[in-house]
Design an enzyme around this catalytic site. Structure first.
Site, PDB file in Angstrom:
ATOM      1  N   THR A   5       0.987  -1.168  -0.110  1.00  0.00           N
ATOM      2  CA  THR A   5      -0.395   0.165  -0.123  1.00  0.00           C
ATOM      3  C   THR A   5       1.090   1.364  -0.164  1.00  0.00           C
ATOM      4  OG1 THR A   5      -1.611  -1.077   1.223  1.00  0.00           O
ATOM      5  CG2 THR A   5      -1.775   0.803   1.228  1.00  0.00           C
TER       6      THR A   5
ATOM      7  N   TYR B  96       4.979 -12.401   5.300  1.00  0.00           N
ATOM      8  CA  TYR B  96       4.037 -12.523   4.007  1.00  0.00           C
ATOM      9  C   TYR B  96       3.966 -13.071   2.676  1.00  0.00           C
ATOM     10  CZ  TYR B  96       1.515  -7.980   2.022  1.00  0.00           C
ATOM     11  OH  TYR B  96      -0.030  -7.275   1.513  1.00  0.00           O
TER      12      TYR B  96
ATOM     13  N   LYS C 265       1.699 -11.963   8.048  1.00  0.00           N
ATOM     14  CA  LYS C 265       0.829 -11.724   7.554  1.00  0.00           C
ATOM     15  C   LYS C 265       0.025 -12.890   6.303  1.00  0.00           C
ATOM     16  CE  LYS C 265      -1.220  -8.253   4.836  1.00  0.00           C
ATOM     17  NZ  LYS C 265      -0.141  -6.577   4.378  1.00  0.00           N
TER      18      LYS C 265
ATOM     19  N   ILE D 258      -3.099  -6.613   9.602  1.00  0.00           N
ATOM     20  CA  ILE D 258      -2.596  -5.152   9.010  1.00  0.00           C
ATOM     21  C   ILE D 258      -3.433  -4.486   7.919  1.00  0.00           C
ATOM     22  CG2 ILE D 258      -0.557  -4.803   7.959  1.00  0.00           C
ATOM     23  CD1 ILE D 258       1.341  -6.693   8.809  1.00  0.00           C
TER      24      ILE D 258
END
EC number: 4.3.3.7
Length: 292
Positions: A45, A133, A161, A203
């Site tokens: 992001t 992740y 994540k 997250i």
């Protein structure tokens, strides 16, 4: 610091595409005031793909400086070459960040053994806590629970994540790791269900614009008050979905601008400005959430 609502923060830019320090400070102040647990700087992001390594490190360090100890900062440090990921991670040794979020290698699609060796090598070159992740929809590479279980035995790999949106992954991973291994959702839509199954937080993209609500929802979930948490979540559900009506972070960056949190919604190519229809869709979701 690795629980609750952790924001995957946008990287605000001026109209020329340079990082905007004033807007970044405003965002950080907003998250401190709203109860956000931590900030992930320069993740997906945060437009990591369009920042070079020096810019990437500069944004993380600027975030750390502006946070000034008020909120923990986690650095996004993933790369699709192991040596590159190690180099980027080592830039933050002794910097004051509390950990690294490291995405699976993208495009080259390594095997499970390759993924194990990749993350193990990164962890062996730093003392910083490492959060794996997994986001196969973006990377084309799925870190399977069995591999997570192996990696959880590496001393400073402390969590994951998990952004598949597949809720069966929670129990699959829990069975293979110790109780202190941190399980974070990477999917706002299913995050509350993820926490009800034993996850520790999220997250979040939505937290960029609904920080207080996301923090409160996660707090209620952690306390076992899932009915109350679900009331908040239902109000935010259109936003969870519509912030992905166009490729992330196009919609959320525009939403930040619409709410006055950043000065512009400038992105770097190949990301392009939100369309008129996208704008109206996100605006309606912001109104449904009570943010406009």
């Amino acid at each position: 610091m690795f629980t609750g609502s952790i924001v995957a923060i946008v990287t605000p830019m001026d109209e020329k595409g340079n990082v905007c320090r004033a807007s970044l400070k405003k965002l950080i102040d907003y998250h401190v005031a709203s109860g956000t647990s931590a900030i992930v700087s320069v993740g997906t992001t945060g437009e990591s793909a369009t920042l070079n390594h020096d810019e990437h490190a500069d944004v993380v360090m600027m975030t750390l400086e502006l946070a000034n100890g008020r909120i923990p900062v986690i650095a996004g440090t993933g790369a699709n070459a192991t040596a590159e990921a190690i180099s980027l991670t080592q830039r933050f040794n002794d910097s004051g960040i509390v950990g690294c979020l490291t995405v699976t290698p993208y495009y080259n699609r390594p095997s499970q053994e390759g993924l194990y060796q990749h993350f193990k090598a990164i962890a062996e070159h730093t003392d910083l806590p490492q959060i794996l992740y997994n986001v196969p929809s973006r990377t084309g590479c799925d870190l399977l629970p069995e591999t997570v279980g192996r990696l959880a035995k590496v001393k400073n790999i402390i969590g994951i994540k998990e952004a598949t949106g597949n809720l069966t992954r929670v129990n699959q991973i829990k069975e293979l790791v110790s109780d202190d291994f941190v399980l974070l959702s990477g999917d706002d839509v299913s995050a509350l269900d993820f926490m009800q199954l034993g996850g520790h937080g999220v997250i979040s993209v939505t937290a960029n614009v609904a920080a207080r609500d996301m923090a409160q929802m996660c707090k209620l979930a952690a306390e076992g008050h899932f009915a109350e948490a679900r009331v908040i979540n239902q109000r935010l559900m259109p936003l969870h979905n519509k912030l992905f009506v166009e490729p992330n972070p196009i919609p959320v960056k525009w939403a930040c601008k619409e709410l006055g949190l950043v000065a512009t919604d400038t992105l770097r190519l190949p990301m392009t400005p939100i369309t008129d229809s996208g704008r109206e869709t996100v605006r309606a979701a912001l109104k449904h959430a009570g943010l406009l």
